[in-house]
Design a protein around this motif. Structure first.
Motif, PDB file in Angstrom:
ATOM      1  N   VAL A 173       0.869  -1.189   0.000  1.00 25.02           N
ATOM      2  CA  VAL A 173       0.000   0.000   0.000  1.00 25.02           C
ATOM      3  C   VAL A 173       0.904   1.237   0.000  1.00 25.02           C
ATOM      4  O   VAL A 173       1.943   1.243   0.669  1.00 25.02           O
ATOM      5  N   PRO A 174       0.540   2.300  -0.728  1.00 22.12           N
ATOM      6  CA  PRO A 174       1.363   3.515  -0.713  1.00 22.12           C
ATOM      7  C   PRO A 174       1.642   3.993   0.701  1.00 22.12           C
ATOM      8  O   PRO A 174       0.793   3.880   1.594  1.00 22.12           O
ATOM      9  N   ALA A 175       2.849   4.538   0.918  1.00 20.85           N
ATOM     10  CA  ALA A 175       3.293   4.883   2.269  1.00 20.85           C
ATOM     11  C   ALA A 175       2.345   5.843   2.976  1.00 20.85           C
ATOM     12  O   ALA A 175       2.035   5.660   4.164  1.00 20.85           O
ATOM     13  N   ALA A 176       1.867   6.870   2.287  1.00 22.55           N
ATOM     14  CA  ALA A 176       0.970   7.848   2.920  1.00 22.55           C
ATOM     15  C   ALA A 176      -0.327   7.185   3.358  1.00 22.55           C
ATOM     16  O   ALA A 176      -0.843   7.457   4.453  1.00 22.55           O
ATOM     17  N   GLN A 177      -0.857   6.311   2.522  1.00 20.27           N
ATOM     18  CA  GLN A 177      -2.095   5.609   2.868  1.00 20.27           C
ATOM     19  C   GLN A 177      -1.868   4.670   4.046  1.00 20.27           C
ATOM     20  O   GLN A 177      -2.712   4.568   4.953  1.00 20.27           O
ATOM     21  N   ALA A 178      -0.727   3.995   4.065  1.00 20.99           N
ATOM     22  CA  ALA A 178      -0.415   3.089   5.164  1.00 20.99           C
ATOM     23  C   ALA A 178      -0.272   3.840   6.487  1.00 20.99           C
ATOM     24  O   ALA A 178      -0.668   3.336   7.543  1.00 20.99           O
ATOM     25  N   ARG A 179       0.276   5.064   6.437  1.00 21.17           N
ATOM     26  CA  ARG A 179       0.392   5.861   7.669  1.00 21.17           C
ATOM     27  C   ARG A 179      -0.991   6.206   8.215  1.00 21.17           C
ATOM     28  O   ARG A 179      -1.210   6.172   9.440  1.00 21.17           O
ATOM     29  N   THR A 180      -1.910   6.547   7.325  1.00 22.43           N
ATOM     30  CA  THR A 180      -3.279   6.835   7.765  1.00 22.43           C
ATOM     31  C   THR A 180      -3.925   5.587   8.357  1.00 22.43           C
ATOM     32  O   THR A 180      -4.591   5.647   9.401  1.00 22.43           O
ATOM     33  N   MET A 181      -3.729   4.460   7.711  1.00 25.12           N
ATOM     34  CA  MET A 181      -4.281   3.202   8.225  1.00 25.12           C
ATOM     35  C   MET A 181      -3.706   2.866   9.597  1.00 25.12           C
ATOM     36  O   MET A 181      -4.423   2.382  10.488  1.00 25.12           O
ATOM     37  N   ALA A 182      -2.416   3.145   9.791  1.00 23.72           N
ATOM     38  CA  ALA A 182      -1.785   2.878  11.088  1.00 23.72           C
ATOM     39  C   ALA A 182      -2.388   3.747  12.181  1.00 23.72           C
ATOM     40  O   ALA A 182      -2.611   3.292  13.310  1.00 23.72           O
ATOM     41  N   ALA A 183      -2.667   5.003  11.847  1.00 27.43           N
ATOM     42  CA  ALA A 183      -3.218   5.937  12.833  1.00 27.43           C
ATOM     43  C   ALA A 183      -4.667   5.631  13.173  1.00 27.43           C
ATOM     44  O   ALA A 183      -5.123   5.930  14.289  1.00 27.43           O
ATOM     45  N   THR A 184      -5.408   5.049  12.221  1.00 28.32           N
ATOM     46  CA  THR A 184      -6.840   4.808  12.429  1.00 28.32           C
ATOM     47  C   THR A 184      -7.153   3.348  12.742  1.00 28.32           C
ATOM     48  O   THR A 184      -8.325   2.971  12.824  1.00 28.32           O
ATOM     49  N   GLN A 185      -6.133   2.528  12.918  1.00 27.06           N
ATOM     50  CA  GLN A 185      -6.367   1.100  13.170  1.00 27.06           C
ATOM     51  C   GLN A 185      -7.230   0.888  14.401  1.00 27.06           C
ATOM     52  O   GLN A 185      -7.138   1.605  15.388  1.00 27.06           O
ATOM     53  N   ARG A 186      -8.107  -0.130  14.317  1.00 26.65           N
ATOM     54  CA  ARG A 186      -8.958  -0.494  15.442  1.00 26.65           C
ATOM     55  C   ARG A 186      -8.281  -1.604  16.240  1.00 26.65           C
ATOM     56  O   ARG A 186      -7.855  -2.604  15.669  1.00 26.65           O
ATOM     57  N   PRO A 187      -8.186  -1.464  17.555  1.00 26.76           N
ATOM     58  CA  PRO A 187      -7.539  -2.509  18.357  1.00 26.76           C
ATOM     59  C   PRO A 187      -8.460  -3.698  18.559  1.00 26.76           C
ATOM     60  O   PRO A 187      -9.686  -3.591  18.473  1.00 26.76           O
ATOM     61  N   ILE A 188      -7.865  -4.832  18.859  1.00 27.83           N
ATOM     62  CA  ILE A 188      -8.622  -6.022  19.202  1.00 27.83           C
ATOM     63  C   ILE A 188      -8.282  -6.426  20.627  1.00 27.83           C
ATOM     64  O   ILE A 188      -7.134  -6.273  21.074  1.00 27.83           O
ATOM     65  N   ALA A 189      -9.269  -6.910  21.359  1.00 30.07           N
ATOM     66  CA  ALA A 189      -9.009  -7.419  22.704  1.00 30.07           C
ATOM     67  C   ALA A 189      -8.165  -8.683  22.609  1.00 30.07           C
ATOM     68  O   ALA A 189      -8.432  -9.563  21.777  1.00 30.07           O
ATOM     69  N   ARG A 190      -7.136  -8.775  23.448  1.00 28.51           N
ATOM     70  CA  ARG A 190      -6.252  -9.943  23.406  1.00 28.51           C
ATOM     71  C   ARG A 190      -7.056 -11.238  23.548  1.00 28.51           C
ATOM     72  O   ARG A 190      -6.782 -12.236  22.857  1.00 28.51           O
ATOM     73  N   SER A 191      -8.040 -11.248  24.406  1.00 27.45           N
ATOM     74  CA  SER A 191      -8.819 -12.465  24.639  1.00 27.45           C
ATOM     75  C   SER A 191      -9.559 -12.919  23.384  1.00 27.45           C
ATOM     76  O   SER A 191      -9.812 -14.116  23.206  1.00 27.45           O
ATOM     77  N   ALA A 192      -9.923 -11.981  22.485  1.00 28.61           N
ATOM     78  CA  ALA A 192     -10.648 -12.340  21.260  1.00 28.61           C
ATOM     79  C   ALA A 192      -9.813 -13.240  20.369  1.00 28.61           C
ATOM     80  O   ALA A 192     -10.339 -14.138  19.701  1.00 28.61           O
ATOM     81  N   LEU A 193      -8.499 -13.006  20.353  1.00 22.68           N
ATOM     82  CA  LEU A 193      -7.635 -13.798  19.487  1.00 22.68           C
ATOM     83  C   LEU A 193      -7.505 -15.239  19.964  1.00 22.68           C
ATOM     84  O   LEU A 193      -7.181 -16.129  19.182  1.00 22.68           O
ATOM     85  N   GLY A 194      -7.765 -15.464  21.245  1.00 24.62           N
ATOM     86  CA  GLY A 194      -7.664 -16.813  21.782  1.00 24.62           C
ATOM     87  C   GLY A 194      -8.990 -17.518  21.945  1.00 24.62           C
ATOM     88  O   GLY A 194      -9.022 -18.686  22.361  1.00 24.62           O
ATOM     89  N   GLU A 195     -10.095 -16.847  21.595  1.00 23.17           N
ATOM     90  CA  GLU A 195     -11.424 -17.449  21.783  1.00 23.17           C
ATOM     91  C   GLU A 195     -11.702 -18.481  20.694  1.00 23.17           C
ATOM     92  O   GLU A 195     -11.487 -18.231  19.501  1.00 23.17           O
ATOM     93  N   ALA A 196     -12.208 -19.632  21.090  1.00 25.99           N
ATOM     94  CA  ALA A 196     -12.416 -20.746  20.172  1.00 25.99           C
ATOM     95  C   ALA A 196     -13.672 -20.574  19.333  1.00 25.99           C
ATOM     96  O   ALA A 196     -14.687 -20.031  19.789  1.00 25.99           O
ATOM     97  N   ALA A 197     -13.605 -21.056  18.101  1.00 26.92           N
ATOM     98  CA  ALA A 197     -14.752 -21.048  17.191  1.00 26.92           C
ATOM     99  C   ALA A 197     -15.673 -22.226  17.494  1.00 26.92           C
ATOM    100  O   ALA A 197     -15.260 -23.233  18.093  1.00 26.92           O
ATOM    101  N   GLN A 198     -16.921 -22.089  17.059  1.00 30.98           N
ATOM    102  CA  GLN A 198     -17.875 -23.186  17.142  1.00 30.98           C
ATOM    103  C   GLN A 198     -17.921 -23.912  15.797  1.00 30.98           C
ATOM    104  O   GLN A 198     -17.130 -23.642  14.896  1.00 30.98           O
ATOM    105  N   GLU A 199     -18.862 -24.850  15.653  1.00 29.75           N
ATOM    106  CA  GLU A 199     -18.998 -25.589  14.392  1.00 29.75           C
ATOM    107  C   GLU A 199     -19.145 -24.595  13.243  1.00 29.75           C
ATOM    108  O   GLU A 199     -20.028 -23.734  13.273  1.00 29.75           O
TER     109      GLU A 199
END
Length: 264
Positions: A173-199
């Motif tokens: 991605v172009p550098a300027a666009q990537a900088r904007t994406m970095a500034a506006t990124q949405r965080p994720i709760a650490r626990s969400a990454l470890g939560e198990a999926a269902q069927e």
């Protein structure tokens, strides 16, 4: 009145298309599924902007869902509420962690006619985003994360370090666009990454997959493994594309989504 003119009037009344008459079906847009786009961690709804422009131009109704990124069960419930508000068929499109949500069976699935995974997780029951990303070598996400932001209750919000964001997440991605994406990124709760999926819903709903071969969040080997296991209808590997393939290659992503929307 000629017979052809009479047929033309009848077709207008019924909202049909008469070949060669120049009449356009009134209900053609209504029969198309609504496209619901679900962003993943460290992204937000605007990451779909270029894909939305292409889908909208081709006559699709598109909704970019606001993903809370708080946990698989909670986020899937939020997506389910959105689905219940939509009339007619739906194609669900998930990026990264968003794949965990479009795979979830609890959300209202009766109207979902297709699943499209964009550099996304296709989990089996009991698997987590964290486990799948580490199943094969190649993910460097862990070392690119900033110190966690402590939340009430003991959880943490995770961000990608802004100075490392482009290399890790959006290298094509172009550098300027990537900088904007970095500034506006949405965080994720650490626990969400470890939560198990269902069927998984991909067992009963037709699925498609697209990913970049230079993805540093979810290794290409993991994408290949998950797509093969889920027996997706088509898998596309975009050479050299990063984790945000929908930003850097929106034409390829939009084309696959439209293929899913047109499938019968």
């Amino acid at each position: 009145m000629s017979i052809r003119r009479m047929i033309a009037h009848l077709c207008l009344a019924l909202g049909l298309l008469l070949p060669g008459s120049g009449l356009v079906a009134r209900n053609s847009a209504a029969t198309r599924p609504t496209i619901v786009l679900v962003h993943g961690a460290f992204a937000e709804s605007s990451s779909w902007d270029a894909v939305i422009a292409r889908l909208s131009k081709d006559g699709y109704r598109v909704i970019a869902a606001a993903n809370p990124l708080r946990g698989v069960r909670r986020d899937a419930d939020s997506l389910g509420a959105l689905l219940r508000s939509i009339d007619g068929p739906v194609v669900l499109v998930g990026h990264s962690y968003g794949g965990m949500l479009i795979s979830d069976p609890v959300a209202d699935r009766k109207k979902v006619v297709g699943l499209v995974y964009v550099a996304a997780f296709l989990p089996e029951a009991g698997e987590s985003a964290l486990g799948l990303s580490g199943k094969f070598p190649g993910s460097t996400l862990g070392s690119a994360l900033a110190p966690g932001v402590r939340l009430p209750g003991g959880d943490e919000d995770l961000y990608i370090e802004q100075s490392r964001f482009r290399h890790q997440f959006a290298a094509d991605v172009p550098a300027a666009q990537a900088r904007t994406m970095a500034a506006t990124q949405r965080p994720i709760a650490r626990s969400a990454l470890g939560e198990a999926a269902q069927e998984p819903a991909w067992r009963t709903i037709r699925s498609w997959s697209i990913y970049g071969t230079a993805d540093l969040n979810i290794p290409a080997a993991a994408h290949v493994f998950m797509a093969k296991r889920a027996q997706v209808r088509r898998v596309i590997a975009v050479p050299g594309a990063s984790h945000v393939v929908m930003v850097s290659h929106p034409d390829a992503v939009a084309a696959l989504v439209e293929q899913a929307a047109a499938a019968r």
